[in-house]
Design a protein around this motif. Structure first.
Motif, PDB file in Angstrom:
ATOM      1  N   LEU A 210       0.824  -1.206   0.000  1.00  0.00           N
ATOM      2  CA  LEU A 210       0.000   0.000   0.000  1.00  0.00           C
ATOM      3  C   LEU A 210       0.859   1.258   0.000  1.00  0.00           C
ATOM      4  O   LEU A 210       0.412   2.313  -0.472  1.00  0.00           O
ATOM      5  N   TYR A 213       1.457   1.917  -3.602  1.00  0.00           N
ATOM      6  CA  TYR A 213       0.220   2.400  -4.214  1.00  0.00           C
ATOM      7  C   TYR A 213      -0.040   3.856  -3.842  1.00  0.00           C
ATOM      8  O   TYR A 213      -0.507   4.650  -4.669  1.00  0.00           O
ATOM      9  N   TYR A 214       0.270   4.202  -2.609  1.00  0.00           N
ATOM     10  CA  TYR A 214       0.065   5.574  -2.145  1.00  0.00           C
ATOM     11  C   TYR A 214       0.975   6.546  -2.897  1.00  0.00           C
ATOM     12  O   TYR A 214       0.538   7.613  -3.342  1.00  0.00           O
ATOM     13  N   VAL A 240      -6.384   8.018  -3.092  1.00  0.00           N
ATOM     14  CA  VAL A 240      -5.635   8.602  -1.969  1.00  0.00           C
ATOM     15  C   VAL A 240      -6.493   8.615  -0.706  1.00  0.00           C
ATOM     16  O   VAL A 240      -6.029   8.279   0.388  1.00  0.00           O
ATOM     17  N   LEU A 243      -6.758   5.125   0.719  1.00  0.00           N
ATOM     18  CA  LEU A 243      -5.496   4.731   1.362  1.00  0.00           C
ATOM     19  C   LEU A 243      -5.307   5.459   2.687  1.00  0.00           C
ATOM     20  O   LEU A 243      -4.758   4.889   3.635  1.00  0.00           O
ATOM     21  N   HIS A 244      -5.765   6.702   2.771  1.00  0.00           N
ATOM     22  CA  HIS A 244      -5.689   7.428   4.040  1.00  0.00           C
ATOM     23  C   HIS A 244      -6.469   6.691   5.127  1.00  0.00           C
ATOM     24  O   HIS A 244      -6.011   6.574   6.274  1.00  0.00           O
ATOM     25  N   ILE A 287       1.483   4.819   8.371  1.00  0.00           N
ATOM     26  CA  ILE A 287       2.436   4.717   7.258  1.00  0.00           C
ATOM     27  C   ILE A 287       3.789   4.225   7.763  1.00  0.00           C
ATOM     28  O   ILE A 287       4.423   3.339   7.167  1.00  0.00           O
TER      29      ILE A 287
END
Length: 303
Positions: A210, A213-214, A240, A243-244, A287
């Motif tokens: 991920l 991907y981010y 985005v 993913l957040h 993250i």
């Protein structure tokens, strides 16, 4: 079991009838629940004996209720079948949310191709109807006339809303699936059927891919803004945002893991969850937890 099933049939009927009322904005998120419980705890014959009378009454009240009942019955059958098959909780959530999302997309495609439904025009009308009171107030009051909404402002809001529709569809379908599972699992368990539950929050771990991907999504978003491509911008913005949310979930899992290894009170990780949800930049913890072995480091430091 007999009286419990009757009660859930009545609840199912009330939820169906509520779709024609202003309460539908809330009750729609619970509509999958009764049929899911009935299908998971009854055999097919008993299930139909409970559901068909509900459909007949709903149809008599208003024919459109039957169409809505059929629409929401599909994810109920999918999730109920997953419970019968003892599928994992995560798989049940994903299949339920995926079914709801697929129905939304199919309905949108049918409306666009065969019913001449224009989603963009519909969004513009909603924005215009919502913003018109603000425009009227600004026009009638000279003190705030400079703050009045112009047609350009409304068009900007409409475009931004259109870009957020995929994100809203995904989140709403996932919320319906989560609400259904959160309520259905303990209820089904109470009837004697075993239903797998989600892993503890301390074991939540998303794929490390991920992170890549981010980065790709951020680069695509920057590139799309430079080229003015609305499609690329919409894809990148929605990716985005999703993913957040994933990083926020990862951050919550990290604090629960930290509380477990440090033997904190269960209240402390919950207190960390509140600022993560209310203050989105704290997703950086999620993250970092994906990019670096923070959990392993905390375990080693404990030893």
């Amino acid at each position: 079991m007999r009286w419990t099933s009757v009660v859930w049939s009545v609840i199912y009927l009330l939820l169906l009838l509520s779709l024609m009322t202003p309460f539908s904005i809330v009750t729609v998120f619970f509509l999958i629940l009764p049929a899911t419980i009935l299908f998971a705890t009854l055999n097919l014959k008993s299930f139909l004996l409970h559901v068909i009378p509900v459909w007949l009454i709903a149809f008599i009240v208003h024919p459109a209720n039957l169409l809505l009942a059929l629409y929401f019955m599909i994810p109920s059958l999918v999730m109920g079948r997953a419970y019968k098959k003892k599928a994992s909780a995560l798989r049940t959530l994903i299949t339920g949310a995926g079914t709801i999302l697929a129905e939304m997309l199919l309905l949108l495609i049918i409306g666009t191709l065969f019913l001449n439904f224009d989603l963009s025009s519909y969004v513009q009308e909603i924005v215009k109807m919502t913003m018109s009171p603000l425009k009227d107030v600004g026009g009638n009051n000279p003190l705030i006339s400079d703050m009045a909404w112009t047609p350009e402002d409304m068009q900007m809001v409409s475009n931004a809303t259109m870009k957020m529709i995929p994100f809203a569809m995904i989140i709403s379908s996932f919320m319906m699936s989560v609400i259904t599972h959160s309520l259905a699992r303990p209820i089904i368990e109470s009837t004697g059927f075993h239903v797998p539950k989600l892993k503890p929050a301390r074991e939540w771990m998303l794929p490390k891919s991920l992170i890549w991907y981010y980065l790709i999504a951020v680069v695509v978003e920057i590139f799309a803004k430079g080229t003015g491509s609305s499609f690329l911008t919409m894809v990148a913005v929605n990716l985005v945002l999703l993913l957040h949310i994933g990083f926020m979930i990862q951050a919550i899992g990290f604090f629960y893991y930290l509380g477990y290894t440090k033997k904190w009170s269960p209240v402390i990780p919950l207190l960390f969850t509140i600022p993560i949800v209310l203050f989105p930049p704290m997703r950086i913890i999620g993250i970092l937890d994906l990019a670096f072995p923070l959990r392993q480091y905390m375990t080693k430091s404990k030893r």
